[in-house]
Structures are given as structure tokens and as C-alpha cells.
Design a protein around this motif. Structure first.
Motif, short mmCIF file in Angstrom:
data_model
loop_
_atom_site.label_atom_id
_atom_site.label_comp_id
_atom_site.label_asym_id
_atom_site.label_seq_id
_atom_site.Cartn_x
_atom_site.Cartn_y
_atom_site.Cartn_z
N GLU A 1 30.62 6.85 -40.44
CA GLU A 1 31.26 5.58 -40.09
C GLU A 1 30.85 5.15 -38.68
OE1 GLU A 1 35.54 5.04 -41.42
OE2 GLU A 1 35.31 7.20 -41.71
N VAL A 2 30.77 6.10 -37.76
CA VAL A 2 30.36 5.79 -36.39
C VAL A 2 28.90 5.33 -36.37
CG1 VAL A 2 29.94 6.76 -34.10
CG2 VAL A 2 32.07 7.30 -35.31
N ALA A 3 28.06 6.03 -37.13
CA ALA A 3 26.63 5.71 -37.16
C ALA A 3 26.38 4.31 -37.74
CB ALA A 3 25.87 6.75 -37.96
N ALA A 4 27.29 3.85 -38.59
CA ALA A 4 27.11 2.54 -39.23
C ALA A 4 27.50 1.38 -38.32
CB ALA A 4 27.94 2.48 -40.52
N LEU A 5 28.06 1.66 -37.17
CA LEU A 5 28.48 0.60 -36.24
C LEU A 5 27.27 -0.09 -35.62
CD1 LEU A 5 31.30 2.55 -34.33
CD2 LEU A 5 31.66 0.67 -35.95
N SER A 6 27.36 -1.39 -35.50
CA SER A 6 26.33 -2.12 -34.76
C SER A 6 26.60 -1.98 -33.27
CB SER A 6 26.35 -3.59 -35.15
OG SER A 6 27.55 -4.20 -34.70
N GLU A 7 25.62 -2.33 -32.44
CA GLU A 7 25.81 -2.24 -31.00
C GLU A 7 26.98 -3.11 -30.53
OE1 GLU A 7 23.31 -2.96 -26.84
OE2 GLU A 7 22.25 -2.69 -28.75
N ASP A 8 27.13 -4.25 -31.14
CA ASP A 8 28.23 -5.15 -30.75
C ASP A 8 29.60 -4.58 -31.10
OD1 ASP A 8 26.46 -6.97 -29.74
OD2 ASP A 8 26.43 -8.25 -31.54
N ASN B 1 32.48 13.98 -21.05
CA ASN B 1 33.19 12.73 -21.33
C ASN B 1 32.28 11.69 -21.97
OD1 ASN B 1 35.45 13.89 -20.30
ND2 ASN B 1 35.67 12.54 -18.55
N THR B 2 31.06 11.57 -21.46
CA THR B 2 30.12 10.62 -22.06
C THR B 2 29.68 11.09 -23.45
OG1 THR B 2 28.31 11.69 -20.84
CG2 THR B 2 29.29 9.74 -19.86
N TYR B 3 29.58 12.40 -23.62
CA TYR B 3 29.28 12.98 -24.93
C TYR B 3 30.36 12.59 -25.94
CZ TYR B 3 29.69 16.83 -28.35
OH TYR B 3 29.86 17.59 -29.48
N ILE B 4 31.63 12.65 -25.50
CA ILE B 4 32.76 12.30 -26.36
C ILE B 4 32.75 10.81 -26.70
CG2 ILE B 4 35.28 12.11 -26.42
CD1 ILE B 4 35.35 14.76 -24.83
N THR B 5 32.46 9.97 -25.72
CA THR B 5 32.42 8.53 -25.96
C THR B 5 31.39 8.18 -27.04
OG1 THR B 5 33.11 8.06 -23.69
CG2 THR B 5 32.08 6.26 -24.92
N THR B 6 30.23 8.79 -26.97
CA THR B 6 29.20 8.57 -27.99
C THR B 6 29.68 9.05 -29.35
OG1 THR B 6 27.45 8.83 -26.34
CG2 THR B 6 26.81 9.09 -28.65
N LEU B 7 30.33 10.22 -29.36
CA LEU B 7 30.82 10.81 -30.61
C LEU B 7 31.81 9.90 -31.31
CD1 LEU B 7 30.54 13.65 -32.06
CD2 LEU B 7 32.68 14.26 -30.91
N GLU B 8 32.63 9.19 -30.54
CA GLU B 8 33.68 8.36 -31.14
C GLU B 8 33.29 6.88 -31.26
OE1 GLU B 8 36.67 9.73 -28.50
OE2 GLU B 8 36.33 8.19 -26.99
N GLY B 9 32.04 6.55 -30.96
CA GLY B 9 31.56 5.19 -31.23
C GLY B 9 31.65 4.22 -30.08
N GLY B 10 31.46 4.69 -28.86
CA GLY B 10 31.44 3.81 -27.71
C GLY B 10 30.12 3.89 -26.98
N GLN B 11 29.91 2.95 -26.05
CA GLN B 11 28.73 2.98 -25.19
C GLN B 11 29.15 3.41 -23.78
OE1 GLN B 11 25.97 -0.47 -25.57
NE2 GLN B 11 27.55 -1.33 -26.92
N ASN B 12 28.37 4.29 -23.18
CA ASN B 12 28.71 4.84 -21.87
C ASN B 12 28.11 4.05 -20.72
OD1 ASN B 12 30.20 7.44 -22.33
ND2 ASN B 12 28.40 7.83 -23.61
N LEU C 1 30.06 -5.01 -12.56
CA LEU C 1 30.21 -6.37 -13.08
C LEU C 1 29.07 -6.71 -14.04
CD1 LEU C 1 31.32 -8.27 -9.85
CD2 LEU C 1 32.72 -7.81 -11.88
N GLU C 2 27.89 -6.22 -13.73
CA GLU C 2 26.74 -6.46 -14.61
C GLU C 2 26.92 -5.74 -15.94
OE1 GLU C 2 21.88 -5.77 -14.65
OE2 GLU C 2 23.02 -5.47 -12.81
N TYR C 3 27.47 -4.52 -15.88
CA TYR C 3 27.73 -3.74 -17.10
C TYR C 3 28.87 -4.36 -17.90
CZ TYR C 3 29.16 0.30 -19.96
OH TYR C 3 29.52 1.13 -21.00
N ASP C 4 29.87 -4.89 -17.23
CA ASP C 4 31.04 -5.54 -17.83
C ASP C 4 31.73 -4.64 -18.86
OD1 ASP C 4 32.96 -7.46 -18.39
OD2 ASP C 4 31.72 -8.48 -19.89
N PRO C 5 32.39 -3.57 -18.41
CA PRO C 5 33.06 -2.66 -19.35
C PRO C 5 34.14 -3.37 -20.15
CG PRO C 5 33.78 -2.24 -17.10
CD PRO C 5 32.62 -3.18 -17.01
N GLU C 6 34.23 -2.99 -21.43
CA GLU C 6 35.26 -3.55 -22.31
C GLU C 6 36.49 -2.66 -22.38
OE1 GLU C 6 33.07 -5.68 -25.86
OE2 GLU C 6 31.93 -3.90 -25.23
#
Length: 378
Positions: free
Chosen positions: A211-218, A240-251, A267-272
Motif C-alpha cells: 500500500e505504501v509503495a503504491a502511493l504517488s509522490e503527491d 527516524n528518516t528510515y521510519i518516515t520512508t517505511l510509513e509513506g512520507g518524504q524526509n 521554506l523551500e522544502y515546505d514541510p507538510e
């Protein structure tokens, strides 16, 4: 002839004993090198085992007490692990100030009230120690990071065993850390119980991998993990970054030669989504009301959409990489990063069950609210 009597204070006696022990050890090593015969080969056990030999993260063989009586823990994240593996903190005699402030804000304060008067002067937040003070205090075991090899040699010269462990970069690394601590503390069964829990957690996340792998970048939110907001330090690598990738986020990441991000970079990265640790007193409200001096967060997506979260603090702060309760952190963050994928559990139940099963402690609703920082994460 008059006899002259000399009186020494307890501290002076201990200091003289430490110096004598160091001289004796030096002589023993010299004899060993000249003769080729180990002067430490004799069995130190009488009936019940008194010492054990463990191999630490540097590959060194360290002879440790079978049942340590006085433990010093310079690495600030490790005292909670020592408690968790032993089931008590009665033999912890010194922890760094940052570990003590973590105790003050955590559930560990309820579980291990014996740490209220623990020493915080013999070991420091930068992992350094007062070697002579540890010797005077009759410390019989020190636990620290594998970067402190010189320190370990100094302690060894005074007859104080020092076991060095490695920081984790993924769950296998965390398993190795807990296993090594369990070995050093003679708590292998408790360590195995926890590493089995880590494996079960990874099995759960692996079951969501498709399910995580099927996510688009957006569909993968940009996540920023703050270590200290005032100092602008972030967790940009490791577990922590390893976990974020595992659960479907961008670091949020930085070039290797940069350790602290600028406001412009963020500001350029604009975290959500922004996670803020418990190493400072900053709250989500500080972001929403733009109260942070010298920082303007008003145009950041996480702030505009009210997705700034204070990370919970259980047995210890959950944000640092080497946290004993990392599976709880993983499930808490996953339910925020990808709530639709990770919706088949209740985090309050997960926390309550673990505390009851492992620590033998039943959390009240008020304690759970405090642990989860519900007053801040409204």
C-alpha cells in the motif's frame, strides 16, 4: 617511643584505594606482557557467578559484574533502557542532566521514583565522565557510545568495566543495541522479549509495504523532524528518516556538509508535517501563532494546515533515534503520516497494553493523555 596515628576520611581512603588499584593493574599488565601469561585468567567465581565476559560494539571483550551494583550511564538515552531491561533503576548511580530532565517529564518518574536523587555531576551530556569521581563512588559498570574508546581505556585502568554500544540507524540496529545491553546487564530474557516485539512491529509495517509503495509522490507528505527548534537542529538521517520512508512520507534532508538548516532551506522544502521533540519547550501553538523569534512560519504548509505535533514522551522522549519504545513512536507517527493506511489500531490501546504486559504497570487515562501530549496536540 610514641606511636603516631593517621586518620583519613572515607573519600581519602577511596581515592588512595583507586590509585593503588590503578598501580596494581599497571603492574599486572606489565607482568603479563613480559611473561606471556595472563594474570587475569583465574576464575573469579565462587559458587554463584560473580563476573561475566561480554563483547561490546567495538569488539572488545569486557569483564562485567554478573549483577552490577553501581551503574553510571553517560549516554542520555540509555538510562531508560537500563530501567526497562532490569525492571528497576535502583543500581543506577549517575546519569547526565539531559537524561534527568527526561525523567522529570516522563512516565519513568512514576515507574522509577528512586532516580529522584540520582547524581548528575559525574557524567555529562556530551558523554564525558569524571573518571576519578566514578572510581571514588565505586561504580562497577559504565555504559556509553562506541565513540568513547579512550574513556573506556581510562576506566579500564581503574578497574571499572565500560561497555560501548552503537547508535541505531534502523530497527535491526535497535535490536542489536537492546540485545547488547541485555547481555551486559545479565537481562537476556527481558531483551529477547523486547526484540520480539520489535520484530512483530516490523512484520506489521511490512504487511503495509504494498500500500505504501503504491502511493504517488503527491500522496507522500513532506515530513520534518525537529530535534531542537530554537537551535534549528533536525533529525535528517538515521532511524527516524528510515521510519518516515517505511510509513509513506518524504524526509527533509540536508547536504552532508550542512548540519543545521536555514529558514530559507526549510521554506523551500515546505514541510507538510512537522514533529517537534521534547528537547525544547516549543509547542505547536508557537508555530500557529508565529511566536518563534527570528523565524517566520506563516507560509509553511504544516503550519497553515495545523499539522505540527509535539512528540510523545513515554519512558523517555520518543523522538531520539535510540528510544526503547520506538514501535510506539512508529505507530503514532504512521497514523499521522498515512492515516488511511494505518487505521487498524488504537494508539492508546497499543501503549496501555505494552505498559501492562512489559512493565507490569497500568496507565491511567490522565497518564496516557500526558504521555501523548494531548494538551499540546489539540
Amino acid at each position: 617511643m610514641k606511636r603516631v596515628l593517621f586518620y583519613f576520611t572515607d573519600k581519602e581512603i577511596r581515592k588512595k584505594r583507586s590509585k593503588f588499584l590503578a598501580m596494581l593493574l599497571s603492574t599486572a599488565v606489565a607482568v603479563s606482557s613480559l611473561t606471556g601469561i595472563s594474570v587475569f585468567a583465574a576464575d573469579k567465581t565462587s559458587g554463584e557467578e560473580e563476573t561475566r565476559t561480554v563483547v561490546d560494539a567495538t569488539g572488545a571483550e569486557v569483564e562485567v559484574p554478573a549483577h552490577p551494583k553501581k551503574i553510571a550511564v553517560p549516554a542520555m538515552v540509555l538510562p531508560n533502557m537500563v530501567y526497562a531491561l532490569q525492571g528497576n533503576a535502583e543500581n543506577i548511580v549517575s546519569i547526565p542532566p539531559a537524561a534527568y530532565s527526561g525523567w522529570e517529564m516522563s512516565i519513568l518518574k512514576d515507574l522509577a521514583p528512586e532516580l529522584e536523587d540520582v547524581d548528575t555531576t559525574m557524567v555529562n551530556d556530551d558523554f564525558s565522565v569524571n573518571v576519578e569521581a566514578l572510581a571514588d563512588a565505586d561504580v562497577d559498570l559504565v555504559l556509553n557510545w562506541d565513540s568513547e574508546t579512550d574513556q573506556a581505556e581510562q576506566l579500564k585502568a581503574l578497574g571499572i568495566p565500560c561497555v560501548l554500544v552503537s547508535s541505531a540507524k534502523d530497527m535491526d540496529g535497535l535490536k542489536n543495541l537492546v540485545t547488547m545491553l541485555g547481555d551486559a546487564l545479565n537481562c537476556e530474557d527481558r531483551a529477547k522479549q523486547v526484540t520480539d516485539w520489535y520484530d512483530e512491529t516490523m512484520d506489521y509495517f511490512n504487511s503495509k509495504a504494498d500500500e505504501v509503495a503504491a502511493l504517488s509522490e503527491d500522496e507522500m507528505p513532506r515530513v520534518l523532524h525537529f530535534q531542537n527548534v530554537h537551535e534549528m537542529t533536525c533529525y535528517t538521517g538515521g532511524i527516524n528518516t528510515y521510519i518516515t520512508t517505511l510509513e509513506g512520507g518524504q524526509n527533509f534532508t540536508l547536504p552532508e556538509d550542512i548540519t543545521e538548516p536555514s529558514m530559507e532551506t526549510i521554506l523551500e522544502y515546505d514541510p507538510e508535517i512537522i514533529f517537534i521533540s521534547n528537547f525544547d519547550d516549543v509547542t505547536p501553538e508557537d508555530f500557529y501563532e508565529n511566536k518563534l523569534e527570528g523565524q517566520d512560519w506563516s507560509n509553511v504548509s504544516a503550519v497553515k494546515n495545523h499539522k505540527v505535533y509535539k512528540v510523545p514522551c513515554g519512558l523517555y522522549r520518543w523522538a531520539p533515534p535510540n528510544t526503547f519504545e520506538k514501535p510506539l513512536y512508529m505507530k503514532w507517527t504512521a497514523s499521522i503520516v498515512q492515516p488511511e493506511i494505518f487505521s487498524d489500531y488504537d494508539i492508546r490501546t497499543e501503549i496501555s497494553d505494552f505498559y501492562k504486559d512489559y512493565y507490569g504497570y497500568e496507565l491511567s487515562d490522565e497518564q496516557l493523555d500526558s504521555l501523548l501530549r494531548l494538551d499540546l496536540n489539540k
